[in-house]
Design an enzyme around this catalytic site. Structure first.
Site, PDB file in Angstrom:
ATOM      1  N   ILE A  33       0.413  -1.043   0.290  1.00 24.45           N
ATOM      2  CA  ILE A  33      -0.172  -0.021  -0.062  1.00 24.45           C
ATOM      3  C   ILE A  33       1.460   1.237  -0.099  1.00 24.45           C
ATOM      4  O   ILE A  33       1.697   1.299   0.770  1.00 24.45           O
ATOM      5  CB  ILE A  33      -1.190   0.156   0.835  1.00 24.45           C
ATOM      6  CG1 ILE A  33      -1.713  -1.265   0.963  1.00 24.45           C
ATOM      7  CG2 ILE A  33      -1.972   1.280   1.552  1.00 24.45           C
ATOM      8  CD1 ILE A  33      -2.688  -1.776  -0.021  1.00 24.45           C
ATOM      9  N   GLU A 156     -17.215   7.186  18.429  1.00 24.14           N
ATOM     10  CA  GLU A 156     -16.733   6.117  18.887  1.00 24.14           C
ATOM     11  C   GLU A 156     -15.697   6.947  19.751  1.00 24.14           C
ATOM     12  O   GLU A 156     -16.564   6.007  21.082  1.00 24.14           O
ATOM     13  CB  GLU A 156     -15.875   5.549  17.976  1.00 24.14           C
ATOM     14  CG  GLU A 156     -15.149   4.096  18.246  1.00 24.14           C
ATOM     15  CD  GLU A 156     -13.979   5.143  20.215  1.00 24.14           C
ATOM     16  OE1 GLU A 156     -13.184   3.925  20.428  1.00 24.14           O
ATOM     17  OE2 GLU A 156     -13.593   6.316  19.561  1.00 24.14           O
ATOM     18  N   ASP A 289       0.426  -2.267   5.256  1.00 22.62           N
ATOM     19  CA  ASP A 289       1.117  -3.129   4.721  1.00 22.62           C
ATOM     20  C   ASP A 289       0.098  -4.370   5.176  1.00 22.62           C
ATOM     21  O   ASP A 289      -0.402  -4.953   4.594  1.00 22.62           O
ATOM     22  CB  ASP A 289       1.834  -3.073   4.286  1.00 22.62           C
ATOM     23  CG  ASP A 289       2.521  -2.315   3.167  1.00 22.62           C
ATOM     24  OD1 ASP A 289       2.154  -1.188   2.597  1.00 22.62           O
ATOM     25  OD2 ASP A 289       3.795  -2.112   2.303  1.00 22.62           O
TER      26      ASP A 289
END
Length: 457
Positions: A33, A156, A289
């Protein structure tokens, strides 16, 4: 991450299995990524906070703008998105078309900040990494053995309100695994892996082993982020974090670098949680990643492709109209194996005087279209079976729609004992007439017989 802790119900003890392909088939490798793409998303979130009172708190303009930014990227990439509103905020849910719908791997991150600051590490980092992983999945289009869904949660920071609302309203149905990413780029980073499920924890640890990093189980965030909502519903959970307000020990500093005796995130829940100063790019890169590694490990099949196929249906599958009227129905497609494909919609066996149109006329398998079936005033009465056809990239399928047209078989829509108003248009034996004055029709008052009431249209 939510500051106050909450006890979590123990998860069901299940065994995680990774998808196995045919003998000799090589698994598709997980992508790298690009961290520059993730930081570009963070820069956008910072700009949004700066333009909206310095924060992205749930229910405030900065949160809405953040959600719209992410939704726009996902829609353009081909995801099916929906916004789920609740008291105090909203959630963004994104489904990638493909994989069995009742076997879902879901990944989530809370999108809201506290009111004190822009919330770039907490939790722009998890939100941005999740977005770039979703876009990478869309670009790579791997063969999926599981359905993949992403969620960006609201409120959240108010007590995991958004994720709890989602779960309480059936969101956990079909979800086999939920992975949570909350604060994954702390400046004095640690590398913590949720230890709620040993097999999921091992999946992440396998990735970190490839880059020579030892991890620890996450204690600081246990029960304090959105995975707790799913865990309480019996869903197996995992995730990553780099630490919040807890202090890094000497042993941890020796293992991971950074400063012993200092908080993992000195700007936790503060105004200084901003981009770029509050982001550890190395930690962000590694964790981004790791997310990709988990997606590919848990939901992506082998390089031997599964046959792409889909089904098509129409609801309702029948309608009755008078000549000159129209009917609509929903044409639904569903991926049954392999990947989603483009499906062009058309109609067959259409009788004279009937037209069929689709909006849109082309869909991705997994999406829906609206079909409109319009009849002209002179259509002969009767029952017709119209084929609703799907021309896919690799497969063709069809469904049937039964259309019943009322009248006397000569294109008549005028009826006795019915109230008409001036301007109404009817047909009688294939000829159109316009009502001249309001009245209730009686036998013998057929339009050709009463020119005071009807004139040819």
């Amino acid at each position: 991450m939510l500051r106050l802790g909450a006890a979590a119900t123990a998860a069901l003890a299940l065994t995680l299995t990774t998808p196995a392909g045919p003998a000799g088939a090589a698994a598709d490798p997980a992508p790298d990524i690009p961290v520059a793409n993730v930081t570009a998303h963070l820069s956008q979130l910072q700009s949004i906070a700066t333009s909206n009172g310095g924060n992205r708190a749930s229910g405030r303009p900065g949160f809405t703008a953040s959600m719209n930014y992410i939704k726009g990227k996902l829609d353009a990439a081909g995801f099916t998105t929906r916004v789920q509103n609740f008291s105090g905020g909203s959630n963004l849910i994104a489904d990638w078309p493909g994989g069995p719908a009742n076997q879902t791997v879901m990944l989530g991150a809370h999108l809201d900040s506290v009111a004190a600051g822009p919330g770039i590490n907490d939790n722009g980092s998890g939100s941005a990494a999740l977005l770039e992983n979703a876009l990478t999945l869309a670009a790579r289009r791997p063969t999926l053995t599981k359905h993949v869904r992403f969620g960006w949660w609201g409120a959240e920071e108010a007590g995991m309100v958004g994720s709890r609302y989602y779960v309480q309203n059936g969101g956990a149905s079909g979800v086999e695994v939920y992975l949570n990413f909350d604060m994954i780029a702390s400046t004095n980073a640690g590398y913590f892996v949720y230890d709620d499920d040993a097999a999921i924890q091992r999946t992440f640890n396998d990735y970190f082993a490839t880059i020579g990093l030892q991890t620890e189980g996450d204690r600081e965030g246990d029960g304090r982020s959105d995975h707790a909502s799913f865990k309480s519903a019996g869903v197996r959970v995992g995730g990553l974090a780099t630490g919040a307000g807890a202090v890094k020990s000497s042993a941890q500093a020796a293992k991971w670098g950074g400063s012993a005796g200092q908080a993992f995130d000195r700007c936790y829940h503060s105004a200084c949680d901003s981009y770029p100063s509050a982001i550890n790019t190395t930690a962000l890169d590694r964790n981004s990643d790791a997310i990709a590694y988990a997606i590919w490990k848990l939901a992506v099949g082998t390089s031997t492709p599964t046959e792409n196929d889909y089904s098509i249906s129409v609801t309702p599958s029948s309608a009755s109209v008078q000549a000159g009227q129209s009917a609509t129905a929903a044409v639904s497609t569903q991926v049954t194996s392999g990947q989603a494909q483009s499906v062009a919609l058309s109609a067959g066996n259409v009788p004279s005087g009937v037209t069929v149109s689709f909006s849109p006329s082309t869909v991705q398998a997994g999406q829906s279209s609206t079909v409109t079936i319009a009849t002209a005033s002179g259509v002969v009465a009767g029952t017709y079976t119209i084929g609703i056809n799907g021309d896919g990239t690799t497969a063709d399928h069809s469904a049937s729609f039964t259309l019943t047209v009322g009248g006397d078989g000569q294109g008549t829509t005028w009826t006795a004992y019915k109230s008409y108003t001036a301007g109404d248009v009817v047909t009688y034996q294939g000829v159109s007439y316009r009502c001249l004055q309001a009245h209730t029709s009686l036998p013998g008052w057929e339009p050709p017989n009463v020119p005071a009431l009807w004139a040819r249209a």
